[in-house]
Design a protein around this motif. Structure first.
Motif, mmCIF file in Angstrom:
data_model
loop_
_atom_site.group_PDB
_atom_site.id
_atom_site.type_symbol
_atom_site.label_atom_id
_atom_site.label_comp_id
_atom_site.label_asym_id
_atom_site.label_seq_id
_atom_site.Cartn_x
_atom_site.Cartn_y
_atom_site.Cartn_z
ATOM 1 N N SER A 65 7.343 -23.089 17.448
ATOM 2 C CA SER A 65 7.663 -22.927 16.029
ATOM 3 C C SER A 65 9.151 -23.073 15.771
ATOM 4 O O SER A 65 9.564 -23.705 14.795
ATOM 5 N N SER A 68 10.307 -26.744 16.195
ATOM 6 C CA SER A 68 9.897 -27.642 15.114
ATOM 7 C C SER A 68 10.916 -27.678 13.979
ATOM 8 O O SER A 68 10.984 -28.661 13.247
ATOM 9 N N LEU A 118 5.471 -34.556 15.030
ATOM 10 C CA LEU A 118 5.313 -33.160 14.617
ATOM 11 C C LEU A 118 4.093 -32.991 13.713
ATOM 12 O O LEU A 118 3.322 -32.045 13.870
ATOM 13 N N VAL A 122 1.189 -31.524 16.046
ATOM 14 C CA VAL A 122 1.179 -30.068 15.942
ATOM 15 C C VAL A 122 0.424 -29.599 14.697
ATOM 16 O O VAL A 122 -0.479 -28.776 14.795
ATOM 17 N N ALA A 136 5.265 -25.508 11.682
ATOM 18 C CA ALA A 136 5.473 -26.949 11.814
ATOM 19 C C ALA A 136 5.289 -27.655 10.474
ATOM 20 O O ALA A 136 6.060 -28.559 10.131
#
Length: 172
Positions: A65, A68, A118, A122, A136
């Motif tokens: 987290s 990101s 990303l 994610v 994200a």
């Protein structure tokens, strides 16, 4: 609000006309409350049990987290260039990140690739926890919002002495 003055000017109904228009108008409900609250002595005798479930977020989820957010951070440093030139002590805070930033900027289309990596890797991946996917997605949203001032600057910037340059300097 206009109907209030009309109601005030209307004649008051007599009991005979009132009973014809509303047959249950003479019914008066009791004034006792519907809810009955226990007395204070009864409350003090009860014991309250509070149960809490505490599931800490794993360190790997917190790390993913936090990482990101490097995407919007790297893309937002360009807006601080006026502050960094005016206050060189602020630039000292960013100095440890300069090697990573230079690596990020040296790869062509790194921002584009990192954005889709990303988002697809994610945010849309259900194997990650909801905590990681939320952070994200928030980082992706911040990155998208950082493009708006860049587009406005490129549209309004006719050179180093133009209106766009002055607006960019005032906005930073």
């Amino acid at each position: 609000m206009a109907f209030i003055s009309i109601l005030r000017l209307s004649p008051t109904p007599t009991p005979k006309t009132l009973s014809k228009s509303r047959p249950f108008s003479s019914f008066n409900p009791p004034l006792t409350p519907f809810l009955k609250f226990p007395s204070k002595t009864h409350l003090s005798q009860q014991s309250t049990v509070t149960r809490m479930s505490y599931n800490p977020t794993p360190a790997t989820d917190r790390l993913v987290s936090a990482v990101s957010y490097t995407l919007p951070f790297f893309n937002s440093l360009q807006y601080g260039r006026f502050l960094f030139t005016k206050y060189p002590s602020l630039a000292l805070l960013v100095d440890p990140v300069i090697p990573l930033l230079s690596l990020y900027r040296s790869i062509p289309y790194a921002s584009f690739v990192a954005f889709f990596a990303l988002y697809l890797g994610v945010v849309r991946n259900p194997s990650f926890s909801q905590f990681v996917r939320f952070n994200a997605m928030q980082a992706v949203t911040l990155d998208v919002l950082l493009v708006v001032p860049l587009l406005l600057t490129r549209i309004l910037n006719p050179g180093r002495a133009g209106l766009g340059f002055k607006v960019d300097g005032l906005g930073s």
